[in-house]
Design a protein around this motif. Structure first.
Motif, short mmCIF file in Angstrom:
data_model
loop_
_atom_site.label_atom_id
_atom_site.label_comp_id
_atom_site.label_asym_id
_atom_site.label_seq_id
_atom_site.Cartn_x
_atom_site.Cartn_y
_atom_site.Cartn_z
N LEU A 93 64.70 -28.97 95.38
CA LEU A 93 64.07 -27.90 94.60
C LEU A 93 63.24 -26.99 95.50
O LEU A 93 63.25 -25.77 95.33
N GLN A 123 63.92 -23.02 95.93
CA GLN A 123 62.87 -22.05 95.62
C GLN A 123 62.53 -21.19 96.84
O GLN A 123 62.38 -19.97 96.73
N GLN A 149 69.24 -19.73 91.02
CA GLN A 149 68.41 -20.01 89.85
C GLN A 149 69.09 -21.04 88.94
O GLN A 149 68.42 -21.94 88.40
N LEU A 175 67.90 -24.98 88.08
CA LEU A 175 67.81 -25.58 86.75
C LEU A 175 68.58 -26.90 86.69
O LEU A 175 68.13 -27.87 86.06
N GLN A 182 66.59 -29.43 88.57
CA GLN A 182 65.42 -29.75 87.77
C GLN A 182 65.77 -30.74 86.66
O GLN A 182 65.01 -31.68 86.37
N THR A 183 66.95 -30.56 86.07
CA THR A 183 67.43 -31.51 85.05
C THR A 183 67.62 -32.89 85.66
O THR A 183 67.25 -33.91 85.06
N ASN A 222 64.20 -34.42 86.16
CA ASN A 222 63.62 -34.80 84.87
C ASN A 222 64.27 -36.06 84.32
O ASN A 222 63.60 -36.90 83.69
N LYS A 257 64.29 -29.87 80.08
CA LYS A 257 63.80 -28.50 80.28
C LYS A 257 62.35 -28.45 80.76
O LYS A 257 61.79 -27.35 80.90
N THR A 258 61.74 -29.59 81.00
CA THR A 258 60.38 -29.60 81.51
C THR A 258 60.33 -28.92 82.87
O THR A 258 61.09 -29.29 83.77
N LYS A 259 59.44 -27.96 83.02
CA LYS A 259 59.37 -27.21 84.27
C LYS A 259 58.70 -28.05 85.36
O LYS A 259 57.73 -28.76 85.10
N ILE A 260 59.25 -27.95 86.54
CA ILE A 260 58.72 -28.68 87.69
C ILE A 260 58.30 -27.67 88.75
O ILE A 260 59.08 -26.81 89.14
N SER A 261 57.07 -27.77 89.18
CA SER A 261 56.57 -26.90 90.24
C SER A 261 56.60 -27.65 91.56
O SER A 261 56.30 -28.85 91.60
#
Length: 407
Positions: A131, A135, A187, A191, A194-195, A198, A206-210
């Motif tokens: 991630l 980014q 992008q 996602l 990120q899935t 999670n 769908k919880t956002k991860i920074s």
């Protein structure tokens, strides 16, 4: 617990996380608490441990009741019914051997928890670094799009004064379109990753991860103690399986010993009518002692042979896995070294590309800029920037593998 704290320390200090140093540790903590695979192995361990209570028993007590349909006559009277009770007892130490064997199996099962936790920590970390790289690449692409917009403005100005053609402008615009497309693809990949992360944490997809804004390669690598590889949980599990076979053989020897039984028979006797003597109608009580001897013990000899073969198999499996782990560790170490080399080369090349860019800008001031060269330099800059990011990601992912193997 000490092991987990050590890993967290390495991730947060040695890995030089900036701005949000606790983020990865927090994610790992959450994963260890919520991941269903960990919970599955913990339940399997509890179930294996509970079996100790299952084997800590003796054979069922046997009770029997018999009624004489045709009452046999004896001197003291007719026998009416019979009640018996019998209890077989295993040889001395058999139950303890069963408990030791089941406990050894449970200890081997516990290593599955340790292994699963290590693998989960590595998976969470690797997903986190993926991630980060995604980014960071998006950020670099955005910067390059802005740079191309600046070049486009310069090209439009040059077209107005006749020092550039409309084709140069179109090329710059097409390059911007390519980068925008690449950013949109990244992008979507973000996602997807990120899935994945999670799901490792067992929470909503769908919880956002920074992630951290910047990662740098440390000046020096942390010390690698390859001797620790010999006590890796994957290898310790083989040792505990080997020990469980030893306990199994001890149990087999105990079970090949005789079993002793104690019992009691009670026979009800009816009084003989119209007769008077001392034992008339006296009931019969008869203590019983029995021994169960496994005369035909081919079964136990076969189990002994199977145990010997299984121990040999475990030794070979352990050696095979040790060789695999050594190969994996050596590859991770060399890949991490190559990542450092790649990052150094990309940094040098990027500096030279920026120097070339400055030369082009100065050429624009004198009216001799070549926008084909501009595009070439821009592509090189982007390539070297992405190479830098990939080298950093590779360094940390390989460090994660090394940590899995030696910590």
């Amino acid at each position: 617990m000490k092991f987990i704290k050590t890993i967290f320390f390495l991730f947060s200090i040695l890995f030089c996380l900036k701005g949000n140093a606790q983020q990865l540790e927090t994610l790992i903590n959450e994963a260890l608490e919520n991941n269903p695979e960990i919970q599955k192995f913990e339940l399997q361990y509890k179930r294996a441990s509970e079996k100790v209570n299952e084997v800590n028993t003796i054979p069922n007590t046997e009770f029997g009741v018999g009624y004489f349909v045709s009452e046999p006559e004896t001197r003291t009277g007719a026998q009416r019914f019979k009640v018996s009770a019998k209890q077989m007892l295993p040889w001395f130490g058999t139950i303890t051997s069963r408990e030791d064997y089941v406990t050894a199996l449970a200890e081997a099962k516990y290593e599955d928890i340790v292994i699963a936790k290590r693998k989960l920590m590595a998976s969470v970390s690797q997903s986190y670094y993926n991630l980060y790289a995604n980014q960071a690449t998006q950020q670099v692409i955005s910067e390059n799009i802005k740079l191309l917009e600046t070049y486009e403005t310069m090209a439009l100005t040059s077209v107005e004064v006749g020092k550039a053609s409309a084709v140069d402008v179109l090329r710059l615009q097409m390059r911007q379109n390519d980068l925008k497309q690449l950013k949109e693809v990244l992008q979507q990949q973000f996602l997807a990753e990120q899935t994945n992360l999670n799901n490792l944490l067992n929470r909503d997809n769908k919880t956002k991860i920074s992630v951290v804004d910047s990662l740098t390669i440390p000046l020096e690598d942390f010390e690698i103690t390859s001797e620790n590889l010999s006590v890796h949980p994957e290898l310790l599990k083989f040792d505990k399986l080997y020990q469980s076979i030893e306990k199994s053989e001890l149990l087999n020897q105990k079970e090949s010993s005789p079993m002793v039984g104690f019992g009691l028979d009670y026979i009800n006797v009816q009084e003989r009518p119209n007769m008077s003597f001392s034992d008339n109608g006296k009931d019969i009580i008869m203590p019983m002692l029995s021994v169960s001897i496994p005369i035909f013990n081919k079964k136990y000899k076969s189990v002994t042979k199977q145990n010997e073969l299984e121990q040999q198999e475990i030794n070979y499996q352990k050696q095979e896995r040790l060789n695999s782990l050594k190969t994996l560790l050596d590859k991770a170490i060399n890949d991490r070294i190559s990542a450092r080399i790649s990052h150094k080369t990309a940094t040098t090349n990027l500096k030279q590309a920026k120097d070339a860019e400055q030369i082009l800008i100065k050429s624009y001031e004198t009216g001799t800029i070549d926008f084909n060269d501009v595009l070439d330099i821009q592509e090189l800059q982007l390539k070297f920037q992405i190479n830098q990011i990939e080298a950093v990601k590779k360094y940390y992912i390989q460090s994660t593998i090394i940590n899995y193997l030696i910590q």
